[in-house]
Motif scaffolding. Structure first.
Motif, mmCIF file in Angstrom:
data_model
loop_
_atom_site.group_PDB
_atom_site.id
_atom_site.type_symbol
_atom_site.label_atom_id
_atom_site.label_comp_id
_atom_site.label_asym_id
_atom_site.label_seq_id
_atom_site.Cartn_x
_atom_site.Cartn_y
_atom_site.Cartn_z
ATOM 1 N N CYS A 54 52.334 -24.262 60.584
ATOM 2 C CA CYS A 54 50.883 -24.440 60.439
ATOM 3 C C CYS A 54 50.202 -24.704 61.781
ATOM 4 C CB CYS A 54 50.607 -25.604 59.495
ATOM 5 S SG CYS A 54 51.334 -27.152 60.071
ATOM 6 N N ASP A 56 50.598 -27.567 63.497
ATOM 7 C CA ASP A 56 50.478 -29.013 63.722
ATOM 8 C C ASP A 56 51.766 -29.563 64.320
ATOM 9 O OD1 ASP A 56 47.973 -28.944 62.586
ATOM 10 O OD2 ASP A 56 48.745 -29.335 60.572
ATOM 11 N N CYS A 79 47.372 -32.682 59.353
ATOM 12 C CA CYS A 79 46.571 -33.015 58.178
ATOM 13 C C CYS A 79 46.881 -34.427 57.653
ATOM 14 C CB CYS A 79 46.891 -32.003 57.088
ATOM 15 S SG CYS A 79 48.625 -32.100 56.606
ATOM 16 N N CYS A 123 54.430 -30.063 54.939
ATOM 17 C CA CYS A 123 54.152 -31.247 55.770
ATOM 18 C C CYS A 123 55.322 -32.234 55.660
ATOM 19 C CB CYS A 123 52.848 -31.912 55.349
ATOM 20 S SG CYS A 123 51.481 -30.764 55.083
HETATM 21 FE FE1 FES Z 1 50.227 -28.842 59.184
HETATM 22 FE FE2 FES Z 1 50.173 -30.520 57.085
HETATM 23 S S1 FES Z 1 49.022 -28.684 57.376
HETATM 24 S S2 FES Z 1 51.438 -30.596 58.839
#
Ligand code: FES
Length: 147
Positions: A54, A56, A79, A123
């Motif tokens: 994602c 992150d 998130c 996540c």
């Molecule tokens: Fe990337 Fe949750 S959307 S860690």
């Protein structure tokens, strides 16, 4: 007028909170409100840093004492679910030795949460994999150095 606006904002916030609690469950909601163990650690014994598909990035920091995790913290730029999952990864790591840490996977985190919406399950896997990276870093540092 200002009090009407305050009431409107308060109602809106309550509605968002209700919907979030409904979608994510009580355990995740409470932790989202109070993400324990968040923060960096100076000179950790084990450090993992992973960027998920994602985009992150999660970090997990471990400090050991007598072969068990004495302190664990996490950071994420992702998130709300990533903060919840990083927080539980850190909590689950406390007092564990390396063999027990291997069992803290994304599935273990999802189990504690009673699941997450499908689109947020990754996540939990990011948190589990980052913890394994931190353990791996610790194990590498334990190897005797070649002379
Ligand atoms: Fe990337 Fe949750 S959307 S860690």
């Amino acid at each position: 007028m200002s009090s009407e606006l305050d009431d409107f904002v308060q109602d809106l916030q309550n509605q968002i909170f209700d919907e979030t609690r409904e979608a994510y469950g009580d355990v995740a909601f409470e932790r989202w409100q109070n993400p324990l163990y968040m923060g960096a650690m100076d000179i950790p014994d084990g450090h993992g840093r992973l960027t998920g598909s994602c985009g992150d990035t999660m970090q997990i920091f471990l400090r050991f004492k007598n072969g068990r995790v004495k302190e664990a913290t996490f950071l994420t730029d992702g998130c709300g679910s990533s903060a919840v999952c990083g927080s539980f990864a850190a909590e689950l790591a406390l007092d564990k030795g390396p063999d027990e840490l291997l069992e803290i996977t994304g599935d273990a985190i999802l189990k504690i949460l009673g699941g997450l919406p499908k689109e947020d399950e990754h996540c939990a896997y990011l948190a589990g994999e980052t913890l394994q990276e931190a353990l791996n870093d610790y194990m590498i540092k334990q190897r005797p150095k070649d002379r």
